[in-house]
Design a protein around this motif. Structure first.
Motif: not given
Length: 297
Positions: A144-159, A165-178
């Protein structure tokens, strides 16, 4: 006496006419954080609709793009400080943020973005279907991206959340592919946009078909805390558009196809708590959608 009455009314009308500036009021809004994201088009359309509904009282307006390419945390800070004049930003609200900005308590997305589906690598297709609210916490990792409310919610639910910091698609999708993370959860109505096309073509990712996270995620327009007059105009326009049905038509135009296509009603819903909105008025919920609303469409 009649003469005085006529003079008084002429002066009053002149004052009202002169009080409404002939120059359009400039409203600024945030552009997308990255090029593949077109979800902000809906937000712009909603803002235009609200302003169109209030031209009679407030006059014409002009929209200006600001903050293009900035991450969410940075934009919220700009709203707080009033860096951009008459700047409106749609944000997933929290009780804490609502104390620092002027918040228009109308859910722009009608709560639909609180339903989240996951982009994953095809090798993980069998990993999600048997998950429960209890087992999911220990078995999947999420980017998730830093500063996104979703990130805080997921962490509050122990995920386990991998923050970018800058979640452009190459970074996000690259992490999943790897295989460094399992999933990236997106709003259910964002399913087949340009962001997904990039994920599919370049990285071979797919949408997980069995589950959806769900949590209360009211997204409101926020502006500087002292921007009362223009905020009142936007709020009035939103409520008028809801009442006359034009807001619902716009919402359906942008969201209904994906809402039906991704078969939300057939997914297992894993509910998460959103502790970030404790104490927030529940009045906004009357504008939210329900799955049953479109079950037979």
């Amino acid at each position: 006496m009649i003469y005085r009455f006529i003079v008084f009314n002429v002066l009053l009308i002149s004052h009202l006419v002169m009080g409404k500036s002939s120059e359009p009021t400039v409203f600024s809004y945030q552009g997308s954080q990255f090029e593949a994201d077109r979800s902000h088009n809906y937000t712009i359309d909603v803002l235009k609709l609200a302003l169109d509904k209030t031209k009679a009282e407030y006059g014409d307006y002009k929209l200006e793009l600001k903050g293009h390419g900035l991450n969410v945390a940075r934009v919220v800070k700009l709203v707080e400080t009033g860096y951009y004049k008459n700047f409106f930003f749609k944000h997933s609200i929290t009780t804490e943020i609502s104390k620092k900005v002027h918040t228009i308590h109308f859910p722009i997305d009608r709560g639909i973005i609180g339903y989240r589906i996951a982009l994953i690598h095809p090798s993980n297709l069998n990993k999600f279907c048997n998950l429960t609210e209890e087992s999911a916490v220990n078995n999947i990792s999420i980017v998730q991206g830093i500063g996104w409310t979703d990130s805080d919610i997921l962490q509050a639910n122990n995920y386990r959340v991998y923050p970018l910091t800058n979640p452009d698609h190459d970074k996000v999708f690259g992490l999943i592919k790897k295989g460094r993370v399992d999933a990236y959860f997106r709003g259910v109505t964002e399913e087949k946009d340009e962001y997904f096309v990039a994920a599919q073509k370049k990285f071979g990712l797919v949408y997980e078909p069995c589950i959806s996270f769900a949590y209360e995620l009211p997204r409101f327009f926020i502006t500087h805390i002292n921007n009362h007059v223009n905020a009142k105009r936007v709020e009035l326009g939103l409520k008028r558009a809801y009442k006359d049905g034009s807001f619902i038509k716009l919402w359906e135009k942008h969201h209904l196809h994906n809402l039906i296509a991704n078969k939300l009603v057939d997914r297992k819903i894993l509910w998460l708590e959103n502790p970030l909105i404790q104490g927030l008025s529940q009045e906004y919920k009357k504008y939210n959608f329900s799955v049953q609303e479109y079950f037979d469409k």
